[in-house]
Design a protein around this motif. Structure first.
Motif, PDB file in Angstrom:
ATOM      1  N   PRO A 175      11.376  14.709 -11.678  1.00 44.46           N
ATOM      2  CA  PRO A 175      10.931  13.650 -10.760  1.00 44.46           C
ATOM      3  C   PRO A 175      10.370  12.434 -11.488  1.00 44.46           C
ATOM      4  N   LYS A 176      10.100  12.583 -12.770  1.00 43.90           N
ATOM      5  CA  LYS A 176       9.557  11.471 -13.549  1.00 43.90           C
ATOM      6  C   LYS A 176      10.652  10.532 -14.067  1.00 43.90           C
ATOM      7  N   VAL A 177      11.899  10.919 -13.904  1.00 49.83           N
ATOM      8  CA  VAL A 177      13.026  10.126 -14.388  1.00 49.83           C
ATOM      9  C   VAL A 177      13.776   9.552 -13.196  1.00 49.83           C
ATOM     10  N   THR A 178      13.906   8.236 -13.164  1.00 45.70           N
ATOM     11  CA  THR A 178      14.549   7.587 -12.018  1.00 45.70           C
ATOM     12  C   THR A 178      16.024   7.288 -12.245  1.00 45.70           C
ATOM     13  N   GLN A 179      16.462   7.252 -13.523  1.00 45.93           N
ATOM     14  CA  GLN A 179      17.856   6.958 -13.815  1.00 45.93           C
ATOM     15  C   GLN A 179      18.224   7.461 -15.215  1.00 45.93           C
ATOM     16  N   VAL A 180      19.396   8.057 -15.319  1.00 49.06           N
ATOM     17  CA  VAL A 180      19.910   8.520 -16.604  1.00 49.06           C
ATOM     18  C   VAL A 180      21.267   7.863 -16.827  1.00 49.06           C
ATOM     19  N   LEU A 181      21.413   7.153 -17.931  1.00 49.52           N
ATOM     20  CA  LEU A 181      22.686   6.498 -18.227  1.00 49.52           C
ATOM     21  C   LEU A 181      23.660   7.496 -18.849  1.00 49.52           C
ATOM     22  N   CYS A 182      24.946   7.211 -18.687  1.00 50.47           N
ATOM     23  CA  CYS A 182      25.984   8.132 -19.169  1.00 50.47           C
ATOM     24  C   CYS A 182      26.187   7.935 -20.660  1.00 50.47           C
ATOM     25  N   GLY A 183      25.379   8.582 -21.474  1.00 52.10           N
ATOM     26  CA  GLY A 183      25.421   8.370 -22.915  1.00 52.10           C
ATOM     27  C   GLY A 183      26.562   9.108 -23.582  1.00 52.10           C
ATOM     28  N   GLU A 184      27.332   8.395 -24.406  1.00 52.84           N
ATOM     29  CA  GLU A 184      28.439   9.010 -25.142  1.00 52.84           C
ATOM     30  C   GLU A 184      28.165   9.093 -26.635  1.00 52.84           C
ATOM     31  N   GLY A 185      26.960   8.708 -27.067  1.00 54.31           N
ATOM     32  CA  GLY A 185      26.607   8.816 -28.472  1.00 54.31           C
ATOM     33  C   GLY A 185      25.734  10.028 -28.705  1.00 54.31           C
ATOM     34  N   ASN A 186      24.908   9.986 -29.759  1.00 54.19           N
ATOM     35  CA  ASN A 186      23.975  11.087 -30.006  1.00 54.19           C
ATOM     36  C   ASN A 186      22.597  10.743 -29.453  1.00 54.19           C
ATOM     37  N   PHE A 187      22.574  10.207 -28.247  1.00 56.70           N
ATOM     38  CA  PHE A 187      21.340   9.802 -27.590  1.00 56.70           C
ATOM     39  C   PHE A 187      21.563   9.742 -26.078  1.00 56.70           C
ATOM     40  N   VAL A 188      20.452   9.738 -25.350  1.00 50.11           N
ATOM     41  CA  VAL A 188      20.480   9.520 -23.902  1.00 50.11           C
ATOM     42  C   VAL A 188      19.430   8.467 -23.583  1.00 50.11           C
ATOM     43  N   THR A 189      19.798   7.493 -22.781  1.00 52.04           N
ATOM     44  CA  THR A 189      18.876   6.441 -22.373  1.00 52.04           C
ATOM     45  C   THR A 189      18.554   6.625 -20.890  1.00 52.04           C
ATOM     46  N   LEU A 190      17.279   6.523 -20.562  1.00 53.71           N
ATOM     47  CA  LEU A 190      16.824   6.828 -19.202  1.00 53.71           C
ATOM     48  C   LEU A 190      15.721   5.876 -18.786  1.00 53.71           C
ATOM     49  N   GLN A 191      15.516   5.821 -17.495  1.00 52.81           N
ATOM     50  CA  GLN A 191      14.432   5.018 -16.930  1.00 52.81           C
ATOM     51  C   GLN A 191      13.375   5.949 -16.358  1.00 52.81           C
ATOM     52  N   LEU A 192      12.123   5.676 -16.699  1.00 52.24           N
ATOM     53  CA  LEU A 192      11.010   6.493 -16.233  1.00 52.24           C
ATOM     54  C   LEU A 192      10.346   5.868 -15.009  1.00 52.24           C
ATOM     55  N   SER A 193       9.747   6.691 -14.199  1.00 51.67           N
ATOM     56  CA  SER A 193       9.009   6.171 -13.044  1.00 51.67           C
ATOM     57  C   SER A 193       7.723   5.484 -13.485  1.00 51.67           C
ATOM     58  N   THR A 243      12.993  -2.287 -23.401  1.00 54.22           N
ATOM     59  CA  THR A 243      13.024  -3.135 -22.218  1.00 54.22           C
ATOM     60  C   THR A 243      14.492  -3.423 -21.933  1.00 54.22           C
ATOM     61  N   LEU A 244      14.985  -2.919 -20.819  1.00 48.85           N
ATOM     62  CA  LEU A 244      16.386  -3.102 -20.426  1.00 48.85           C
ATOM     63  C   LEU A 244      16.456  -3.647 -19.015  1.00 48.85           C
ATOM     64  N   PHE A 245      17.422  -4.518 -18.785  1.00 53.93           N
ATOM     65  CA  PHE A 245      17.672  -5.065 -17.457  1.00 53.93           C
ATOM     66  C   PHE A 245      16.388  -5.647 -16.850  1.00 53.93           C
ATOM     67  N   GLY A 246      15.548  -6.223 -17.730  1.00 54.71           N
ATOM     68  CA  GLY A 246      14.331  -6.885 -17.277  1.00 54.71           C
ATOM     69  C   GLY A 246      13.180  -5.957 -16.959  1.00 54.71           C
ATOM     70  N   GLU A 247      13.321  -4.656 -17.264  1.00 54.01           N
ATOM     71  CA  GLU A 247      12.252  -3.695 -16.968  1.00 54.01           C
ATOM     72  C   GLU A 247      11.857  -2.954 -18.247  1.00 54.01           C
ATOM     73  N   ASP A 248      10.565  -2.670 -18.367  1.00 51.46           N
ATOM     74  CA  ASP A 248      10.049  -2.132 -19.633  1.00 51.46           C
ATOM     75  C   ASP A 248       9.766  -0.628 -19.591  1.00 51.46           C
ATOM     76  N   ASN A 249      10.372   0.073 -18.658  1.00 58.09           N
ATOM     77  CA  ASN A 249      10.109   1.506 -18.540  1.00 58.09           C
ATOM     78  C   ASN A 249      11.330   2.355 -18.915  1.00 58.09           C
ATOM     79  N   TRP A 250      12.094   1.842 -19.893  1.00 55.45           N
ATOM     80  CA  TRP A 250      13.257   2.562 -20.368  1.00 55.45           C
ATOM     81  C   TRP A 250      12.936   3.280 -21.672  1.00 55.45           C
ATOM     82  N   LEU A 251      13.657   4.376 -21.909  1.00 58.89           N
ATOM     83  CA  LEU A 251      13.415   5.206 -23.080  1.00 58.89           C
ATOM     84  C   LEU A 251      14.747   5.740 -23.595  1.00 58.89           C
ATOM     85  N   ARG A 252      14.931   5.695 -24.906  1.00 58.79           N
ATOM     86  CA  ARG A 252      16.112   6.292 -25.523  1.00 58.79           C
ATOM     87  C   ARG A 252      15.676   7.514 -26.325  1.00 58.79           C
ATOM     88  N   ILE A 253      16.329   8.628 -26.049  1.00 60.15           N
ATOM     89  CA  ILE A 253      16.001   9.878 -26.732  1.00 60.15           C
ATOM     90  C   ILE A 253      17.182  10.279 -27.610  1.00 60.15           C
TER      91      ILE A 253
END
Length: 349
Positions: free
Chosen positions: A283-301, A320-330
């Motif tokens: 529930p803490k993750v609002t969006q997960v991008l379709c990562g094709e590399g050795n990482f996953v990028t997501l947006q946190l609530s 900071t992606l798409f004008g928002e600063d709550n993104w994280l790459r793992i």
């Protein structure tokens, strides 16, 4: 005195902030898209008093065989970053020419262009994905170099190789299409290397930093035809590759080492699938991008969750992606490392 000597573009330059730029402390490192698989390398060198081969033949031959190209189509560089810089130095005239990039993407394209006083035509990943080739060509305009990071960092999106081919065809008399394949081992079916047989204006950037687990070696490759590589050979430093680096790279490109690399990629892709499931169910993750590399990028609530992870010693890469600063790459680490991410998600709930 020294600052008064700076050109305006260098004085105003914003340096690239790498994952290792900040002095962070932690015990689980998932912020730099590094491989969790360390290598044990033994190198015996007795001729360091001699200059190295400018382009070590054994490495060039090994990589050309791996990439299914001729040795003449391979140039070894100090990481893919040097390849980016070399292309700009060779083909772009400062204060006159332009490159095109599709943001959000790898930050070194902009830094290299700004350093060399080359203008940037900034387009979007959505335009790259959705626009027809005719429209895309118009948007690119008179840019001499068009950079496509594929898979893209940090979104992980893929541009189909047939679209790259169509764009190269449309720009064959006006621009080089530079496909940065730093992460291509995680989606090898979409490599643009096959396009070199049909196009002189396609360039592919490669690295040993990601899937080959040699980020500390700083080794990359420029893959292209003579029309591109011959002038680049005029510009590259006379001895760009040290003897030690060449010997390690040669070992990494042996048949057995490549088999091991592919096995490790399969493990990482499996770990990535698990991580994406955990993130999608949190529930803490609002969006997960379709990562094709050795990482996953997501947006946190809530971006304060990142601080909680860092305090616990789990270091990931805020964005900071798409004008928002709550993104994280793992970065995709070992099962044990990713268990720390799962623990963080569960403790945060």
């Amino acid at each position: 005195m020294a600052t008064s000597l700076l050109p305006k573009n260098i004085e105003s330059l914003k340096a690239y902030s790498s994952a290792k730029s900040e002095k962070l402390t932690g015990n689980t490192w998932l912020n730099a898209n590094e491989s969790p698989f360390s290598k044990s390398i033994k190198v015996s060198i007795e001729d360091l008093n001699r200059y190295p081969e400018p382009q070590p033949e054994s490495v060039i031959n090994a990589y050309s065989e791996y990439a299914q190209l001729s040795p003449a189509q391979v140039l070894m560089t100090r990481g893919a970053d040097e390849g980016i810089e070399l292309l700009m130095r060779t083909f772009c005239e400062p204060a006159k020419d332009t490159i095109a990039i599709f943001t959000p993407t790898y930050g070194m394209y902009k830094v290299s262009a700004d350093t060399q006083n080359i203008a940037i035509n900034t387009l979007s990943q959505d335009q790259l994905k959705e626009a027809q080739i005719s429209e895309l060509s118009l948007l690119i305009g008179d840019a001499k170099l068009v950079f496509i990071c594929n898979p893209n960092n940090p979104t992980g999106s893929l541009t189909p190789v047939d679209k790259v081919a169509a764009l190269a065809k449309a720009l064959e008399n006006s621009a080089l299409v530079v496909v940065d394949e730093a992460y291509i081992e995680f989606a090898p079916e979409q490599s643009a290397v096959s396009l070199l047989q049909d196009f002189n204006n396609v360039v592919v950037l490669r690295t040993l930093s990601k899937a080959f687990a040699l980020a500390g070696l700083r080794t990359g490759f420029l893959l292209a035809n003579d029309a591109v590589l011959n002038p680049v050979r005029k510009v590259i430093a006379p001895y760009p590759v040290s003897t030690a680096v060449a010997k390690i790279a040669e070992q990494a490109l042996s048949v057995d080492a490549i088999t091991q690399m592919r096995r490790q990629v399969n493990i990482l892709n499996s770990n990535k699938a698990k991580l994406k499931t955990w993130l999608s169910n949190s529930p803490k993750v609002t969006q997960v991008l379709c990562g094709e590399g050795n990482f996953v990028t997501l947006q946190l609530s809530d971006k304060t969750l990142i601080e909680q992870a860092m305090k616990a010693g789990t270091i990931m890469r805020p964005f900071t992606l798409f004008g928002e600063d709550n993104w994280l790459r793992i970065s995709i680490g070992s099962e044990q490392e990713l268990e720390q991410v799962k623990l963080w998600l569960e403790q945060s709930e």
